[in-house]
Design a protein around this motif. Structure first.
Motif, PDB file in Angstrom:
ATOM      1  N   LYS A  20     -11.087  43.254  27.119  1.00 22.63           N
ATOM      2  CA  LYS A  20      -9.476  42.720  26.733  1.00 22.63           C
ATOM      3  C   LYS A  20      -9.427  41.717  27.558  1.00 22.63           C
ATOM      4  O   LYS A  20      -8.632  40.453  27.412  1.00 22.63           O
ATOM      5  CB  LYS A  20      -8.493  43.683  26.791  1.00 22.63           C
ATOM      6  CG  LYS A  20      -8.753  45.405  26.645  1.00 22.63           C
ATOM      7  CD  LYS A  20      -8.119  46.179  26.643  1.00 22.63           C
ATOM      8  CE  LYS A  20      -7.586  47.765  25.678  1.00 22.63           C
ATOM      9  NZ  LYS A  20      -6.573  48.275  25.503  1.00 22.63           N
ATOM     10  N   ASN A  21     -10.487  41.294  28.626  1.00 22.55           N
ATOM     11  CA  ASN A  21     -10.340  40.240  29.621  1.00 22.55           C
ATOM     12  C   ASN A  21     -11.498  39.825  29.610  1.00 22.55           C
ATOM     13  O   ASN A  21     -11.438  39.291  30.692  1.00 22.55           O
ATOM     14  CB  ASN A  21      -9.813  40.728  31.034  1.00 22.55           C
ATOM     15  CG  ASN A  21      -8.716  41.777  30.910  1.00 22.55           C
ATOM     16  OD1 ASN A  21      -7.590  41.231  30.522  1.00 22.55           O
ATOM     17  ND2 ASN A  21      -8.478  42.725  30.250  1.00 22.55           N
ATOM     18  N   GLU A  22     -11.820  39.635  28.295  1.00 20.68           N
ATOM     19  CA  GLU A  22     -13.549  39.053  28.723  1.00 20.68           C
ATOM     20  C   GLU A  22     -13.219  36.975  29.016  1.00 20.68           C
ATOM     21  O   GLU A  22     -14.374  36.814  29.424  1.00 20.68           O
ATOM     22  CB  GLU A  22     -13.912  38.953  27.089  1.00 20.68           C
ATOM     23  CG  GLU A  22     -14.986  39.931  27.289  1.00 20.68           C
ATOM     24  CD  GLU A  22     -15.273  40.008  25.754  1.00 20.68           C
ATOM     25  OE1 GLU A  22     -15.287  39.190  24.767  1.00 20.68           O
ATOM     26  OE2 GLU A  22     -15.808  41.275  25.522  1.00 20.68           O
ATOM     27  N   THR A  23     -11.979  36.316  28.506  1.00 23.26           N
ATOM     28  CA  THR A  23     -11.607  35.401  28.641  1.00 23.26           C
ATOM     29  C   THR A  23     -11.401  34.863  30.205  1.00 23.26           C
ATOM     30  O   THR A  23     -12.128  33.911  30.758  1.00 23.26           O
ATOM     31  CB  THR A  23     -10.389  34.967  28.020  1.00 23.26           C
ATOM     32  OG1 THR A  23     -10.627  34.914  26.736  1.00 23.26           O
ATOM     33  CG2 THR A  23     -10.299  32.964  28.221  1.00 23.26           C
ATOM     34  N   PHE A  67     -21.962  41.574  37.772  1.00 30.78           N
ATOM     35  CA  PHE A  67     -21.728  42.351  37.168  1.00 30.78           C
ATOM     36  C   PHE A  67     -20.467  42.817  35.847  1.00 30.78           C
ATOM     37  O   PHE A  67     -19.915  43.374  34.896  1.00 30.78           O
ATOM     38  CB  PHE A  67     -20.152  43.554  38.548  1.00 30.78           C
ATOM     39  CG  PHE A  67     -20.861  44.350  39.181  1.00 30.78           C
ATOM     40  CD1 PHE A  67     -22.060  45.143  38.908  1.00 30.78           C
ATOM     41  CD2 PHE A  67     -21.187  43.681  40.446  1.00 30.78           C
ATOM     42  CE1 PHE A  67     -22.547  46.061  39.986  1.00 30.78           C
ATOM     43  CE2 PHE A  67     -21.911  44.745  41.547  1.00 30.78           C
ATOM     44  CZ  PHE A  67     -22.359  45.548  40.785  1.00 30.78           C
ATOM     45  N   THR A  68     -20.007  41.591  36.283  1.00 33.01           N
ATOM     46  CA  THR A  68     -19.125  40.278  34.765  1.00 33.01           C
ATOM     47  C   THR A  68     -20.474  39.889  33.666  1.00 33.01           C
ATOM     48  O   THR A  68     -19.882  40.031  32.547  1.00 33.01           O
ATOM     49  CB  THR A  68     -18.358  39.162  35.608  1.00 33.01           C
ATOM     50  OG1 THR A  68     -19.651  38.389  35.589  1.00 33.01           O
ATOM     51  CG2 THR A  68     -17.477  39.751  36.364  1.00 33.01           C
ATOM     52  N   ILE A  69     -21.510  40.207  33.955  1.00 28.48           N
ATOM     53  CA  ILE A  69     -22.544  39.735  32.735  1.00 28.48           C
ATOM     54  C   ILE A  69     -23.482  41.356  32.528  1.00 28.48           C
ATOM     55  O   ILE A  69     -23.061  41.438  31.448  1.00 28.48           O
ATOM     56  CB  ILE A  69     -24.033  38.827  33.195  1.00 28.48           C
ATOM     57  CG1 ILE A  69     -22.460  37.867  33.328  1.00 28.48           C
ATOM     58  CG2 ILE A  69     -24.473  39.103  32.177  1.00 28.48           C
ATOM     59  CD1 ILE A  69     -23.603  36.849  34.501  1.00 28.48           C
ATOM     60  N   ALA A  70     -23.074  41.829  33.961  1.00 30.49           N
ATOM     61  CA  ALA A  70     -24.347  43.147  33.477  1.00 30.49           C
ATOM     62  C   ALA A  70     -23.739  43.736  32.174  1.00 30.49           C
ATOM     63  O   ALA A  70     -24.801  45.283  31.942  1.00 30.49           O
ATOM     64  CB  ALA A  70     -24.707  43.692  34.623  1.00 30.49           C
ATOM     65  N   TRP A  71     -22.211  44.641  32.751  1.00 25.73           N
ATOM     66  CA  TRP A  71     -22.050  45.619  31.816  1.00 25.73           C
ATOM     67  C   TRP A  71     -22.270  45.186  29.621  1.00 25.73           C
ATOM     68  O   TRP A  71     -22.129  46.337  29.506  1.00 25.73           O
ATOM     69  CB  TRP A  71     -20.512  45.880  31.832  1.00 25.73           C
ATOM     70  CG  TRP A  71     -19.978  44.645  31.809  1.00 25.73           C
ATOM     71  CD1 TRP A  71     -19.821  43.742  31.963  1.00 25.73           C
ATOM     72  CD2 TRP A  71     -18.616  44.338  30.565  1.00 25.73           C
ATOM     73  NE1 TRP A  71     -18.518  42.558  31.027  1.00 25.73           N
ATOM     74  CE2 TRP A  71     -18.067  43.562  29.748  1.00 25.73           C
ATOM     75  CE3 TRP A  71     -18.198  45.424  29.424  1.00 25.73           C
ATOM     76  CZ2 TRP A  71     -17.394  43.140  29.060  1.00 25.73           C
ATOM     77  CZ3 TRP A  71     -18.225  45.370  28.522  1.00 25.73           C
ATOM     78  CH2 TRP A  71     -16.936  43.648  28.101  1.00 25.73           C
ATOM     79  N   ALA A 143     -24.614  37.467  26.847  1.00 25.03           N
ATOM     80  CA  ALA A 143     -23.725  38.557  26.958  1.00 25.03           C
ATOM     81  C   ALA A 143     -22.715  38.211  25.791  1.00 25.03           C
ATOM     82  O   ALA A 143     -21.701  39.187  24.978  1.00 25.03           O
ATOM     83  CB  ALA A 143     -23.750  38.839  28.319  1.00 25.03           C
ATOM     84  N   TYR A 144     -22.261  36.804  26.080  1.00 26.00           N
ATOM     85  CA  TYR A 144     -20.629  36.276  25.511  1.00 26.00           C
ATOM     86  C   TYR A 144     -20.689  36.322  24.199  1.00 26.00           C
ATOM     87  O   TYR A 144     -19.623  36.469  23.096  1.00 26.00           O
ATOM     88  CB  TYR A 144     -19.747  35.977  26.218  1.00 26.00           C
ATOM     89  CG  TYR A 144     -19.347  36.998  27.816  1.00 26.00           C
ATOM     90  CD1 TYR A 144     -18.531  37.754  27.280  1.00 26.00           C
ATOM     91  CD2 TYR A 144     -20.178  36.856  28.975  1.00 26.00           C
ATOM     92  CE1 TYR A 144     -18.012  38.787  28.134  1.00 26.00           C
ATOM     93  CE2 TYR A 144     -19.984  37.874  30.258  1.00 26.00           C
ATOM     94  CZ  TYR A 144     -18.743  38.799  30.194  1.00 26.00           C
ATOM     95  OH  TYR A 144     -18.079  39.117  30.932  1.00 26.00           O
TER      96      TYR A 144
END
Length: 247
Positions: A20-23, A67-71, A143-144
């Motif tokens: 929900k908070n990808e941005t 961690f913001t990428i690995a998930w 990832a994104y």
């Protein structure tokens, strides 16, 4: 069993929050890369920071990046871990002068004067930093925004069946309006369904009477969710994660 269920619930809740908070996560990653660039530009002889503090700060920053990428999956995690290691090394090595032997064994020409050694070390730091930035940027893209890596003439999906169904984003507000608790989607499935979840990107479910595409690790209302099954095989219907596994 209860501890395992609690851990799975916590992981699912964390992934939901990140989704929900990808941005915001991307903006935080950009800010961290900016801080790392400033660290890289600092001259230890001009701004003599404690090496231990720089090391801890670099670990915290690159750890958050990881961690913001690995998930997002194994591939972006593997790419990002290479990048963050290079970034960490590029940040801390200037605080350990070549003359102290911290990395003399890494240099080919060990008989050169100190100026040549320092010049070679400076080039190594810069190359490590640029390569690390490139690896992290590639991991973020995978990832994104993986569509940016698709070829221009990549064929469209053969089956547009699933485009007509809305995606269920663990809608807490909607569920709250109905005063119904949310539970992990897999907890409402049969054991044989959970064994096959690896093949689904989304599963089809009726939620409050409307069909939605639900992530296998998502949260759904506990009493108002019914998964749609194929009449012939009895398997869950949904969008396959890989070509050839559309059910």
């Amino acid at each position: 069993m209860a501890a395992g269920a609690h851990a799975n619930g916590a992981i699912s809740a964390a992934k939901t929050w990140m989704r929900k908070n990808e941005t915001e996560l991307l903006l935080a990653d950009a800010a961290i890369l900016g801080f790392l660039f400033l660290f890289h530009m600092l001259d230890p002889s001009v701004v003599p920071l404690p090496p231990e503090a720089v090391n801890i700060g670099a670990i915290v920053l690159v750890g958050f990046l990881f961690f913001t990428i690995a998930w997002k999956g194994l591939i972006p995690a593997a790419i990002s871990i290479l990048g963050v290691v290079l970034l960490h090394n590029a940040i801390i090595l200037p605080y350990y002068p070549p003359s102290e032997g911290a990395f003399m064994h890494l240099l080919i020409n060990q008989q050169s004067g100190s100026s040549d050694t320092e010049r070679a070390a400076g080039v190594a730091f810069t190359m490590h930093f640029l390569l690390g930035i490139g690896m992290v940027a590639l991991a973020i893209m995978v990832a994104y925004a993986p569509r940016l890596l698709f070829t221009r003439n990549r064929p469209e999906e053969k089956d547009p069946t699933w485009s007509k169904y809305p995606i269920w984003y663990d809608n807490v507000k909607l569920a709250g309006r109905y005063s119904e608790p949310l539970v992990p989607a897999r907890s409402l499935m049969e054991p044989q369904d959970r064994y096959l979840l690896w093949r689904y990107e989304y599963v089809l479910a009726s939620i409050y009477g409307t069909h939605h595409l639900v992530r296998p690790d998502g949260l759904v209302p506990s009493r108002s969710t019914e998964f749609v099954r194929d009449r012939a095989s009895g398997l869950l219907m949904g969008k396959g994660r890989f070509n050839g596994y559309f059910v």
